[in-house]
Design an enzyme around this catalytic site. Structure first.
Site, PDB file in Angstrom:
ATOM      1  N   TRP A 121       0.855  -1.192   0.000  1.00 61.75           N
ATOM      2  CA  TRP A 121       0.000   0.000   0.000  1.00 61.75           C
ATOM      3  C   TRP A 121       0.892   1.244   0.000  1.00 61.75           C
ATOM      4  O   TRP A 121       2.007   1.217   0.511  1.00 61.75           O
ATOM      5  CB  TRP A 121      -0.964  -0.002   1.178  1.00 61.75           C
ATOM      6  CG  TRP A 121      -0.342   0.090   2.553  1.00 61.75           C
ATOM      7  CD1 TRP A 121      -0.054  -0.946   3.396  1.00 61.75           C
ATOM      8  CD2 TRP A 121       0.074   1.292   3.252  1.00 61.75           C
ATOM      9  NE1 TRP A 121       0.522  -0.473   4.554  1.00 61.75           N
ATOM     10  CE2 TRP A 121       0.603   0.900   4.502  1.00 61.75           C
ATOM     11  CE3 TRP A 121       0.043   2.653   2.952  1.00 61.75           C
ATOM     12  CZ2 TRP A 121       1.100   1.807   5.439  1.00 61.75           C
ATOM     13  CZ3 TRP A 121       0.538   3.570   3.890  1.00 61.75           C
ATOM     14  CH2 TRP A 121       1.057   3.129   5.112  1.00 61.75           C
TER      15      TRP A 121
ATOM     16  N   GLU B  56       6.975   9.035  13.846  1.00 63.40           N
ATOM     17  CA  GLU B  56       7.221   8.357  12.561  1.00 63.40           C
ATOM     18  C   GLU B  56       8.129   9.198  11.664  1.00 63.40           C
ATOM     19  O   GLU B  56       8.956   8.670  10.930  1.00 63.40           O
ATOM     20  CB  GLU B  56       5.906   8.097  11.822  1.00 63.40           C
ATOM     21  CG  GLU B  56       4.958   7.108  12.500  1.00 63.40           C
ATOM     22  CD  GLU B  56       5.416   5.655  12.412  1.00 63.40           C
ATOM     23  OE1 GLU B  56       6.388   5.367  11.688  1.00 63.40           O
ATOM     24  OE2 GLU B  56       4.807   4.818  13.100  1.00 63.40           O
TER      25      GLU B  56
ATOM     26  N   GLU C  66       8.677   1.752   6.422  1.00 69.16           N
ATOM     27  CA  GLU C  66       8.333   2.658   7.521  1.00 69.16           C
ATOM     28  C   GLU C  66       8.090   4.077   7.030  1.00 69.16           C
ATOM     29  O   GLU C  66       7.281   4.811   7.592  1.00 69.16           O
ATOM     30  CB  GLU C  66       9.454   2.667   8.569  1.00 69.16           C
ATOM     31  CG  GLU C  66       9.430   1.488   9.529  1.00 69.16           C
ATOM     32  CD  GLU C  66       8.347   1.628  10.587  1.00 69.16           C
ATOM     33  OE1 GLU C  66       7.850   2.740  10.799  1.00 69.16           O
ATOM     34  OE2 GLU C  66       8.000   0.599  11.186  1.00 69.16           O
TER      35      GLU C  66
ATOM     36  N   HIS D 232       4.653   5.581   6.700  1.00 66.11           N
ATOM     37  CA  HIS D 232       3.829   5.940   7.865  1.00 66.11           C
ATOM     38  C   HIS D 232       3.801   7.448   8.107  1.00 66.11           C
ATOM     39  O   HIS D 232       2.739   8.046   8.226  1.00 66.11           O
ATOM     40  CB  HIS D 232       4.331   5.215   9.127  1.00 66.11           C
ATOM     41  CG  HIS D 232       4.330   3.726   8.987  1.00 66.11           C
ATOM     42  ND1 HIS D 232       4.897   2.890   9.913  1.00 66.11           N
ATOM     43  CD2 HIS D 232       3.832   2.917   8.024  1.00 66.11           C
ATOM     44  CE1 HIS D 232       4.746   1.632   9.522  1.00 66.11           C
ATOM     45  NE2 HIS D 232       4.105   1.627   8.372  1.00 66.11           N
TER      46      HIS D 232
ATOM     47  N   GLU E  48       8.267  -1.820  18.152  1.00 69.18           N
ATOM     48  CA  GLU E  48       7.292  -2.129  17.093  1.00 69.18           C
ATOM     49  C   GLU E  48       5.978  -2.568  17.740  1.00 69.18           C
ATOM     50  O   GLU E  48       4.898  -2.249  17.238  1.00 69.18           O
ATOM     51  CB  GLU E  48       7.817  -3.219  16.150  1.00 69.18           C
ATOM     52  CG  GLU E  48       9.079  -2.842  15.371  1.00 69.18           C
ATOM     53  CD  GLU E  48       8.839  -1.945  14.159  1.00 69.18           C
ATOM     54  OE1 GLU E  48       7.722  -1.427  13.986  1.00 69.18           O
ATOM     55  OE2 GLU E  48       9.791  -1.752  13.375  1.00 69.18           O
TER      56      GLU E  48
ATOM     57  N   THR F 238       4.307   0.688  19.062  1.00 73.76           N
ATOM     58  CA  THR F 238       3.683   1.509  18.016  1.00 73.76           C
ATOM     59  C   THR F 238       2.462   0.796  17.436  1.00 73.76           C
ATOM     60  O   THR F 238       1.490   1.437  17.055  1.00 73.76           O
ATOM     61  CB  THR F 238       4.665   1.863  16.873  1.00 73.76           C
ATOM     62  OG1 THR F 238       5.360   0.684  16.485  1.00 73.76           O
ATOM     63  CG2 THR F 238       5.648   2.915  17.288  1.00 73.76           C
TER      64      THR F 238
ATOM     65  N   ASP G 180       1.428  -2.937   9.700  1.00 72.36           N
ATOM     66  CA  ASP G 180       2.865  -2.946   9.358  1.00 72.36           C
ATOM     67  C   ASP G 180       3.705  -3.141  10.616  1.00 72.36           C
ATOM     68  O   ASP G 180       4.648  -3.935  10.647  1.00 72.36           O
ATOM     69  CB  ASP G 180       3.292  -1.594   8.756  1.00 72.36           C
ATOM     70  CG  ASP G 180       3.037  -1.490   7.253  1.00 72.36           C
ATOM     71  OD1 ASP G 180       2.417  -2.413   6.695  1.00 72.36           O
ATOM     72  OD2 ASP G 180       3.471  -0.486   6.653  1.00 72.36           O
ATOM     73  N   GLU G 181       3.366  -2.366  11.655  1.00 72.90           N
ATOM     74  CA  GLU G 181       4.163  -2.421  12.894  1.00 72.90           C
ATOM     75  C   GLU G 181       4.138  -3.834  13.464  1.00 72.90           C
ATOM     76  O   GLU G 181       5.144  -4.328  13.971  1.00 72.90           O
ATOM     77  CB  GLU G 181       3.629  -1.432  13.949  1.00 72.90           C
ATOM     78  CG  GLU G 181       3.409  -0.002  13.491  1.00 72.90           C
ATOM     79  CD  GLU G 181       4.667   0.775  13.123  1.00 72.90           C
ATOM     80  OE1 GLU G 181       5.727   0.142  12.946  1.00 72.90           O
ATOM     81  OE2 GLU G 181       4.577   2.002  13.002  1.00 72.90           O
TER      82      GLU G 181
ATOM     83  N   HIS H  43       6.438  -6.008  11.492  1.00 74.67           N
ATOM     84  CA  HIS H  43       7.834  -5.702  11.833  1.00 74.67           C
ATOM     85  C   HIS H  43       8.198  -6.271  13.207  1.00 74.67           C
ATOM     86  O   HIS H  43       9.306  -6.767  13.410  1.00 74.67           O
ATOM     87  CB  HIS H  43       8.077  -4.193  11.836  1.00 74.67           C
ATOM     88  CG  HIS H  43       7.876  -3.549  10.491  1.00 74.67           C
ATOM     89  ND1 HIS H  43       7.742  -2.196  10.320  1.00 74.67           N
ATOM     90  CD2 HIS H  43       7.794  -4.094   9.244  1.00 74.67           C
ATOM     91  CE1 HIS H  43       7.592  -1.917   9.024  1.00 74.67           C
ATOM     92  NE2 HIS H  43       7.604  -3.058   8.363  1.00 74.67           N
TER      93      HIS H  43
HETATM   94 FE   LIG Z   1       7.713   0.525  13.204  1.00 75.37          FE
HETATM   95 FE   LIG Z   2       6.017   3.153  11.819  1.00 72.31          FE
END
Ligand SMILES: [Fe+2]
Ligand SMILES: [Fe+2]
Length: 325
Positions: free
Chosen positions: A33, A76, A111, A114, A164, A167, A196-197, A200
């Site tokens: 995305w 971020e 990242e 974000h 991670e 967040t 995503d976090e 990760h």
């Molecule tokens: Fe992150």
């Molecule tokens: Fe992030």
């Protein structure tokens, strides 16, 4: 801090699987995305209508929620600090483009979406004093951070595992609260970032799991050391224009506690989750000092729990320069 050759060897061993990690924990750029997928398209005729909707819904959000969203965005946006720190870790070599530096670049690329996405949303929201927000971001980049990992890969991957997860929690909760006010676009934005976090976090937790398999005593001690120093948030030196270094962080963190986007209880829950994930209780073959570190770690959640009950969060909102009246 001079590190043992063992740490470098461990990094080289795990590095052999980097290509596999890139596929498993990160996404191919062209399938991923992109911020524009979640924002109005300025080429389209309905652009202004969409902005009106964004602004009307932004007004529905509480002051603290908006302040936290801005603080999260700034966190971020200081990604250059994180990338330059990661590249300095012992065993990560950008000059020779080793596998780990490939990981760091790919992680950074993901990242970077974000801050991009959140910044553009806030710009369109009509509620933010963008100049003040930008000054805070620039200060934070300039002030850096002091997360007490040194250049140690063990401490650093413990830190990233923790962060991670933190967040993930914070973006996920903002998503939920935004949806409650009918703001489904912001809900989607923060939700997709939270996902995503989480991905990760799975990667960094796994790196630490691998280290526990190869060098359990040393990483047990590293974990004890990090928890004794406490995991500080990456934006702990946050300030606003005219303010002193670090002065604003408590207010940001108080706002997050008030609306339960990220709390001391979350800190304890992350610790518990990591102790379980890394099977700390059942690690075998460790030396005496690592045994003592394990005892300390296993007792820590309960100790922190007693402290959390005594913490008082100020009820009064702090007035951030970031938020336009
Ligand atoms: Fe992150
Ligand atoms: Fe992030």
């Amino acid at each position: 801090m001079k590190l043992s050759n063992m740490r470098l060897e461990v990094m080289q061993t795990i590095e052999k699987s980097i290509d596999e990690f890139l596929v498993k924990y990160l996404k191919p750029i062209e399938e991923n995305w992109q911020p524009s997928d979640l924002l109005p398209d300025s080429k389209e005729p309905g652009f202004f209508e969409e902005i009106e909707e964004i602004q009307a819904l932004a007004k529905e959000m509480s002051y603290d929620l908006f302040a936290v969203l801005i603080g999260d965005t700034i966190t971020e946006e200081v990604l250059p600090t994180y990338e330059s720190w990661l590249m300095e870790i012992e065993g990560i070599d950008q000059e020779n483009k080793n596998g780990w530096s490939k990981w760091v670049r790919a992680w950074t690329a993901e990242e970077n979406r974000h801050g991009d996405l959140l910044n553009k949303y806030l710009y369109l929201s009509g509620r933010v004093n963008m100049r003040e927000m930008e000054i805070s971001t620039q200060h934070l980049l300039n002030d850096g951070f002091d997360i007490q990992t040194g250049r140690d890969p063990y401490r650093s991957f413990i830190y990233t595992s923790f962060q991670e997860l933190a967040t993930n929690i914070s973006h996920r909760r903002v998503a939920t609260l935004a949806k409650k006010t009918g703001n489904s676009r912001l809900g989607k934005i923060c939700g997709i970032i939270a996902a995503d976090e989480s991905r990760h976090a799975t990667a960094y937790k796994y790196f630490v799991t691998r280290i526990f398999e190869i060098d359990p005593s040393a990483i047990m001690l590293a974990l004890e050391d990090m928890m004794k120093k406490k995991i500080v948030m990456p934006a702990h030196l946050l300030r606003e224009s005219g303010g002193k270094i670090g002065e604003l962080f408590t207010h940001f963190s108080d706002a997050a506690q008030r609306i339960t986007v990220y709390t001391t209880q979350d800190y304890i829950d992350i610790l518990k989750l990591l102790l379980k994930e890394w099977n700390i209780e059942n690690i075998v073959g460790i030396n005496d000092s690592a045994e003592e570190a394990r005892d300390y770690l296993m007792a820590l959640p309960k100790r922190l729990q007693r402290i959390v009950e005594r913490i008082k969060i100020p009820k009064k909102q702090f007035e951030f320069k970031w938020i336009a009246a």
